[in-house]
Structures are given as structure tokens and as C-alpha cells.
Design an enzyme around this catalytic site. Structure first.
Site, PDB file in Angstrom:
ATOM      1  N   GLU A  27      31.593  48.201  31.541  1.00 23.52           N
ATOM      2  CA  GLU A  27      31.204  47.059  32.386  1.00 23.52           C
ATOM      3  C   GLU A  27      31.317  47.392  33.872  1.00 23.52           C
ATOM      4  O   GLU A  27      31.898  48.419  34.243  1.00 23.52           O
ATOM      5  CB  GLU A  27      32.070  45.832  32.067  1.00 23.52           C
ATOM      6  CG  GLU A  27      33.544  46.026  32.389  1.00 23.52           C
ATOM      7  CD  GLU A  27      34.243  44.725  32.780  1.00 23.52           C
ATOM      8  OE1 GLU A  27      33.750  44.034  33.701  1.00 23.52           O
ATOM      9  OE2 GLU A  27      35.279  44.420  32.167  1.00 23.52           O
ATOM     10  N   LYS A  89      29.238  38.534  40.769  1.00 25.26           N
ATOM     11  CA  LYS A  89      29.890  38.653  39.458  1.00 25.26           C
ATOM     12  C   LYS A  89      28.979  37.916  38.487  1.00 25.26           C
ATOM     13  O   LYS A  89      28.818  36.697  38.577  1.00 25.26           O
ATOM     14  CB  LYS A  89      31.278  38.017  39.522  1.00 25.26           C
ATOM     15  CG  LYS A  89      31.993  37.931  38.187  1.00 25.26           C
ATOM     16  CD  LYS A  89      33.346  37.246  38.342  1.00 25.26           C
ATOM     17  CE  LYS A  89      33.880  36.799  37.005  1.00 25.26           C
ATOM     18  NZ  LYS A  89      35.115  36.002  37.138  1.00 25.26           N
ATOM     19  N   VAL A 109      32.263  41.085  30.886  1.00 26.77           N
ATOM     20  CA  VAL A 109      32.241  41.461  29.466  1.00 26.77           C
ATOM     21  C   VAL A 109      31.064  40.769  28.761  1.00 26.77           C
ATOM     22  O   VAL A 109      30.326  41.394  27.991  1.00 26.77           O
ATOM     23  CB  VAL A 109      33.589  41.113  28.790  1.00 26.77           C
ATOM     24  CG1 VAL A 109      33.488  41.216  27.273  1.00 26.77           C
ATOM     25  CG2 VAL A 109      34.686  42.027  29.321  1.00 26.77           C
ATOM     26  N   ASP A 141      38.741  25.754  31.874  1.00 25.12           N
ATOM     27  CA  ASP A 141      38.345  27.115  32.246  1.00 25.12           C
ATOM     28  C   ASP A 141      38.544  28.078  31.075  1.00 25.12           C
ATOM     29  O   ASP A 141      39.649  28.562  30.817  1.00 25.12           O
ATOM     30  CB  ASP A 141      39.141  27.574  33.476  1.00 25.12           C
ATOM     31  CG  ASP A 141      38.583  28.873  34.062  1.00 25.12           C
ATOM     32  OD1 ASP A 141      37.795  29.543  33.379  1.00 25.12           O
ATOM     33  OD2 ASP A 141      38.943  29.200  35.209  1.00 25.12           O
ATOM     34  N   SER A 143      36.641  31.517  29.489  1.00 22.81           N
ATOM     35  CA  SER A 143      35.636  32.531  29.834  1.00 22.81           C
ATOM     36  C   SER A 143      34.454  32.536  28.858  1.00 22.81           C
ATOM     37  O   SER A 143      34.636  32.391  27.641  1.00 22.81           O
ATOM     38  CB  SER A 143      36.287  33.912  29.828  1.00 22.81           C
ATOM     39  OG  SER A 143      35.315  34.895  30.062  1.00 22.81           O
ATOM     40  N   ALA A 144      33.279  32.761  29.422  1.00 22.60           N
ATOM     41  CA  ALA A 144      32.071  32.925  28.604  1.00 22.60           C
ATOM     42  C   ALA A 144      32.162  34.179  27.725  1.00 22.60           C
ATOM     43  O   ALA A 144      31.385  34.340  26.779  1.00 22.60           O
ATOM     44  CB  ALA A 144      30.837  33.002  29.507  1.00 22.60           C
ATOM     45  N   ASP A 145      33.135  35.049  28.014  1.00 20.85           N
ATOM     46  CA  ASP A 145      33.307  36.253  27.175  1.00 20.85           C
ATOM     47  C   ASP A 145      33.554  35.873  25.713  1.00 20.85           C
ATOM     48  O   ASP A 145      33.109  36.573  24.796  1.00 20.85           O
ATOM     49  CB  ASP A 145      34.509  37.083  27.655  1.00 20.85           C
ATOM     50  CG  ASP A 145      34.303  37.719  29.024  1.00 20.85           C
ATOM     51  OD1 ASP A 145      33.187  37.650  29.559  1.00 20.85           O
ATOM     52  OD2 ASP A 145      35.287  38.293  29.544  1.00 20.85           O
ATOM     53  N   LYS A 162      45.218  39.746  29.941  1.00 26.66           N
ATOM     54  CA  LYS A 162      46.365  39.559  30.835  1.00 26.66           C
ATOM     55  C   LYS A 162      47.025  38.227  30.538  1.00 26.66           C
ATOM     56  O   LYS A 162      46.351  37.249  30.222  1.00 26.66           O
ATOM     57  CB  LYS A 162      45.896  39.534  32.278  1.00 26.66           C
ATOM     58  CG  LYS A 162      45.513  40.869  32.811  1.00 26.66           C
ATOM     59  CD  LYS A 162      45.491  40.808  34.329  1.00 26.66           C
ATOM     60  CE  LYS A 162      45.154  42.161  34.898  1.00 26.66           C
ATOM     61  NZ  LYS A 162      43.744  42.501  34.700  1.00 26.66           N
TER      62      LYS A 162
END
Ligand code: PSU
Ligand code: MN
Length: 306
Positions: A27, A89, A109, A141, A143-145, A162
């Protein structure tokens, strides 16, 4: 027009794919937003070399001049690294606007998976995935990952996530969405800088060939993506409690400054880097390189099984 009409695959990556050789996607948000210059450039180059050392061809993915690129030149890699936060981003919803504006984009990602799948690359190495943020019950919130892992046929090798994220909630969402999380030589979900999180995984395999077999079967079944969790090596790990204090401070700073949405992850990464006097970056680089080596091994086993 279709997604693949916007793809530009480098001749080296294309040749490897045509010959059924192992390829590993990498990535670029980690380059533009995840690490400072010049360490981002050095790491991007080392990670490509690690993939080659493992017998696979690296395909670093980014958006340049309105094209979805798989396989970058050395000059393109340097351009991304120098632009850093000036580049966009790019997550799933940003793809079309960025293609139209022609802006430079580091792929998360999620978008790296999309472009890898379109290019025919099934294995992808990164550092940590995005996930459910702490406080997501208030902010939403997530992530779209995670959504992308559910639907896109790519195996992502990471060192867990993390602990600036809510790791139990991240694992719950992955379960809901039907994403297998495979521990490579571990029974626990790794916590990025630390080898363990105390969170048990259902699946553990100790050989890359076994992991490749699981990925191939999951792909055969048409079930979307796979997450391979590869803990940071013992010698590179930072003790959990030590980093946890810093992460809490970084989150408090983000709250105070009102940082949210897509700026949050890059802000926290930068703040943790400052608060640990750069130690977090040393560990981050080591774990990405470790993931690149394991991903290469998996990609070689996958291509041998074809
Ligand atoms: N986690 C890291 N380093 C990173 C990222 C996540 O430890 O660089 C990047 C990855 O590109 C990931 C993205 O896909 O942040 C997730 O951002 P968001 O939470 O806004 O979806
Ligand atoms: Mn987010």
C-alpha cells in the site's frame, strides 16, 4: 468503461502475473501518511527488496495522474514519499474524485485491496489495518478497510492493529462480516508494536503453505478477503504497557484538538512517533518488513499451488 480501464500495471508486475509468478501488493498511505520523510522512502524501498528476497515481485499501489497504478518506478516512489501529507489519502469513496482531479493519492488498505484484486494480485502486505476506533459507539468511526476485507478477494498480511483502535470491537466486526483472521504462529491477535493483545484467535497455522491453502480455499468459495495476523518479531517489539500510555496521550491530544475522520489515523501515528522519540517508527518499519517477507512466502506457495 470498467474498473480495469483505469489500471496501469508495470511491465515487471504484468510479466510476473502472466507467468503465474508470485506477486505481493504493497500500500502507499503508509508512505504518504503513515511515516515521515525520509524514513517512508527508505522503508518503501526496503519492503520492496524484502518481497524480492522472498522470491516474489512487489507491486506497490498508488494513484498517479488519473491512473490506478500497480508497480511503481523508483521516481514515482520517491515522489509519493516527498509529497507525504500533500498527497490525498484515498479510501474507497475517494477513488472516482481523485481519478477525475488527477491528484496524487496514497492508497489505504481498502483501495489497495480493490486495485490488487483488479490487477490479479491475491496477496498484500501492510503494517496494520484500520479498524474500529475507540469511542466508535459515539463517533461511528470504523475503517472502510473492514468492509473491503469482507468483499474483496485479497489476503492481507498485517501485524494486527494498533491499540489506538478498539481491538475487541475490530475482531467482532471482522467476525460479523465473515473475514477469517488467521494467526501465523500465534493463538492471539497481535497488537502491532506488541506481540500479543490477550485476544484469542480461532485459527492458527504455523506454515505459510497451510495459510496459502486456506486462502486458496476461501477464494474458491467466493467468500472475500482473508486477514493474516503476523506478530512483530520478539526483538523488535515494544512492551505493551509502555506504548499504551503514549497511545492514550495521543488520543487525548486528538480529542482536545478536535481531530476526527480520515485525519485521525495519520494524526495519531505522528503523535505516537513524537511521544516515543521515534521508537514507534523503528518498530513499525521492522514489522512491515517482517510482513513483506511472510507475504512473499505465502504468495510463492499460492502460485506453486496453481
Ligand atoms: N495503521 C497503521 N499505519 C497506517 C495505517 C493504518 O498502523 O499507515 C493506514 C492504512 O493505509 C490504513 C489506513 O488502511 O491508515 C486506515 O485509515 P482509516 O482508519 O481512516 O480508514
Ligand atoms: Mn475512519
Amino acid at each position: 468503461m470498467a474498473f480495469t480501464d483505469y489500471l496501469e500495471i508495470s511491465s515487471e508486475v504484468q510479466a510476473a502475473l502472466t507467468a503465474n509468478k508470485a506477486v505481493v501488493a504493497l500500500e502507499s498511505t503508509i508512505i504518504t501518511h503513515g511515516m515521515p520523510f525520509p524514513q517512508n522512502l527508505e522503508t518503501a524501498r526496503q519492503v520492496e527488496a524484502d518481497v524480492r528476497g522472498g522470491g516474489a515481485v512487489p507491486a506497490t499501489i498508488a494513484i498517479i495522474n488519473g491512473k490506478l497504478k500497480a508497480g511503481l518506478t523508483s521516481a514515482e516512489l520517491e515522489h509519493l514519499a516527498r509529497e507525504g501529507h500533500s498527497a490525498a489519502k484515498v479510501s474507497r469513496r475517494d477513488l472516482a474524485p481523485i481519478l477525475v482531479s488527477g491528484a496524487l493519492g496514497g492508497t489505504t488498505v481498502a483501495t489497495t485491496m480493490m486495485i490488487a484484486e483488479a490487477a490479479g494480485v491475491g496477496v498484500f502486505a501492510t503494517g496494520g489495518i484500520g479498524g474500529v476506533h475507540r469511542g466508535a459507539e459515539q463517533t461511528f468511526d470504523i475503517s472502510a478497510d473492514l468492509e473491503e476485507l469482507a468483499r474483496t478477494k485479497v489476503a492481507v498480511v498485517c501485524a494486527g492493529a494498533k491499540s489506538l483502535l478498539d481491538l475487541p470491537k475490530t475482531l467482532e466486526v471482522l467476525e460479523t462480516k465473515g473475514v477469517p483472521v488467521i494467526g501465523y504462529g500465534t493463538d492471539e491477535f497481535p497488537a502491532f508494536y506488541a506481540r500479543s493483545s490477550g485476544l484469542k484467535l480461532d485459527q492458527r497455522f504455523d506454515e505459510v503453505a497451510e495459510i496459502a491453502a486456506v486462502i486458496a480455499r476461501h477464494f474458491d468459495l467466493g467468500l472475500g478477503g482473508v486477514l493474516v495476523a503476523n506478530p512483530i518479531l520478539e526483538q523488535d517489539a515494544i512492551e505493551g504497557a509502555a506504548i499504551e500510555k503514549r497511545i492514550a496521550e495521543a488520543i487525548a491530544d486528538a480529542d482536545r484538538q478536535g481531530v476526527s475522520r480520515k485525519d485521525l489515523t495519520p494524526f495519531l501515528l505522528q503523535r505516537i512517533f513524537e511521544l516515543t522519540d521515534g521508537k514507534s517508527l523503528v518498530a513499525n518499519i521492522a514489522l512491515v518488513r517482517n510482513n513483506a517477507r511472510v507475504a512473499a512466502g505465502i504468495a510463492v506457495a499460492l502460485s506453486a499451488g496453481k
